[in-house]
Design an enzyme around this catalytic site. Sequence first.
Site, PDB file in Angstrom:
ATOM      1  N   ASP A  27       4.837   3.479  -2.607  1.00  0.00           N
ATOM      2  CA  ASP A  27       3.410   3.214  -2.440  1.00  0.00           C
ATOM      3  C   ASP A  27       3.284   2.448  -1.114  1.00  0.00           C
ATOM      4  O   ASP A  27       4.268   1.914  -0.608  1.00  0.00           O
ATOM      5  CB  ASP A  27       2.904   2.371  -3.607  1.00  0.00           C
ATOM      6  CG  ASP A  27       1.463   1.931  -3.423  1.00  0.00           C
ATOM      7  OD1 ASP A  27       0.644   2.755  -2.975  1.00  0.00           O
ATOM      8  OD2 ASP A  27       1.158   0.762  -3.720  1.00  0.00           O
ATOM      9  N   ASP A  29       0.108   0.212   0.370  1.00  0.00           N
ATOM     10  CA  ASP A  29      -0.513  -1.104   0.446  1.00  0.00           C
ATOM     11  C   ASP A  29       0.070  -2.040  -0.605  1.00  0.00           C
ATOM     12  O   ASP A  29       0.125  -1.696  -1.784  1.00  0.00           O
ATOM     13  CB  ASP A  29      -2.033  -0.987   0.284  1.00  0.00           C
ATOM     14  CG  ASP A  29      -2.748  -2.153   0.942  1.00  0.00           C
ATOM     15  OD1 ASP A  29      -2.375  -2.526   2.070  1.00  0.00           O
ATOM     16  OD2 ASP A  29      -3.667  -2.716   0.314  1.00  0.00           O
TER      17      ASP A  29
END
Lengths: 306, 306
Positions: A27, A29
């Site tokens: 992922d 952020d």
Amino acid sequence: MAVSKCTRLSSSLIKPLLDSVDNVLFDCDGVIWRGDQAIPGAPEVINSLKRSGKRVFFLTNNSTKTRKMYAEKLAKLGFEATEDEVFGTAYCSAVYLKTVCNLEGKVYLIGSNAMRQELEAIGIEPVGTGPDPISGGQNDWISVPLDPEVRAVLVGFDEHFSYMKLNRALQYLCNADCQFVGTNTDTRLPLEGGKAVPGTGCILKAVETAAQRNAQVVGKPSSFMFKCMAAQFGLDPSKCLMVGDRLDTDIMLGSTCGLKTLLTLTGVSTVADAEEHQRSGCPKRQGMVPDYYVNSIADILPALQA
Amino acid sequence: MAVSKCTRLSSSLIKPLLDSVDNVLFDCDGVIWRGDQAIPGAPEVINSLKRSGKRVFFLTNNSTKTRKMYAEKLAKLGFEATEDEVFGTAYCSAVYLKTVCNLEGKVYLIGSNAMRQELEAIGIEPVGTGPDPISGGQNDWISVPLDPEVRAVLVGFDEHFSYMKLNRALQYLCNADCQFVGTNTDTRLPLEGGKAVPGTGCILKAVETAAQRNAQVVGKPSSFMFKCMAAQFGLDPSKCLMVGDRLDTDIMLGSTCGLKTLLTLTGVSTVADAEEHQRSGCPKRQGMVPDYYVNSIADILPALQA
């Protein structure tokens, strides 16, 4: 390998874990960057993984950037990455409409210019981006001009979201044949200092409430983004490690798709959150318990450099 | 009197029912008018009820008009009515904030000019009405200027609803001491020809999703509007008849407050809907079964004129 879940990934466990996988999915952020700043050490981790022969992918629910824009941001922050390693919901929604919905026709898009570009790149014509201010009264709103070639409504993050867009989506969705797709259900975009702005989940909930039906959701924890990637690269789920900062999206996707999972504590979720899910005894919540956790992905760097 | 529920109000049942009550409460849209047209015979029914000594009240979840605006519309369509007989959610939300929330401070209002006027009339200063277009990026949105005197967020129907308003509401509601009130949860405003536009419920759901908490709701089926009216006029619930076209709001309010209930079929709900609730065996759904139903309130006119 440890069989109990939610284990701290101590230095002795890193190498066996990495040896057991060929692909590492990150992922973005809260994992490899926060806002416009790389997590310290993250570029070195990703670049070292690649040099050691691992495939690396980037999976994000954020719909505001194209693959190209992500590749540029990654490069700017020091990550070695190519466009085809990036799976964001702007790109994946376009693929979803094309391959799962078999869409023939246009899309009414509540979303960003990036989403418009990804749709156009795949050969789908979007209508509706940009501001759509209100005018007139109720009788004008029910008879708002609709494009007869629209066959789907797609909802992503849209800073121009307005009552008129909500109304236009409702008028399209009153046709039961009009498909309804959302990028993701994240309710907030977390920013620095514990602050947040409303996420796509709020916009999607407004449209679902008006339409009185639920959207098909493309983003994590739905398994589509992994399936999309696995199909393109021929990935074996058991040879993949999913690394994320959110239990309800990243770790849940990993559990659902049969990937190994690693929670990093530089973002939203905590070890206490994970332990609470584990103790709950609820099978669904146990899908949110990661195999391992680390304070930061930088913690795996020494093992990679050894 | 019949004891079974959902009975057709045949002509022989009308007089005993009306004799048993002193007050008749009417929902507006779909009951006494549709859009800008009176239901044929409705003005005569209301005017005859008044001449026969009944008190008449108007209860609407619509938040787009002040009491004064409703009194003017009623007069224009031939109804004898005064402002103090009208209980709409624009007025009732203002009373709710003043008397239930004991609000001291301003209100951030997602709503109409009518709501602004009712708040001002009761001595509460609203901020936020009118368009609020987007500018800047995420870092500007989290630091959007807030009024430090705001102590509550009130959400009603707002054709200028936008992402920026959603964001501003979130920033206020991140303060746990900020109260959160909604006018009503109706998901659609039904218009002629089976068409509809999005209702306040969609806007409220977006704000609730962002804020990660539920609003206190003023409108039907919440009992506040009846309590407000009963307190001002000293009403005995058992001497009241609630007349409405929606089972989930009007009839539910009547059941909750101990009123007699009459469904009229000139609006949203059908007898089949009511019978389905009755058969469900679910106590909550049985609160949506009316005592009686009529095709139109005009059906009671002969009994009034006899």
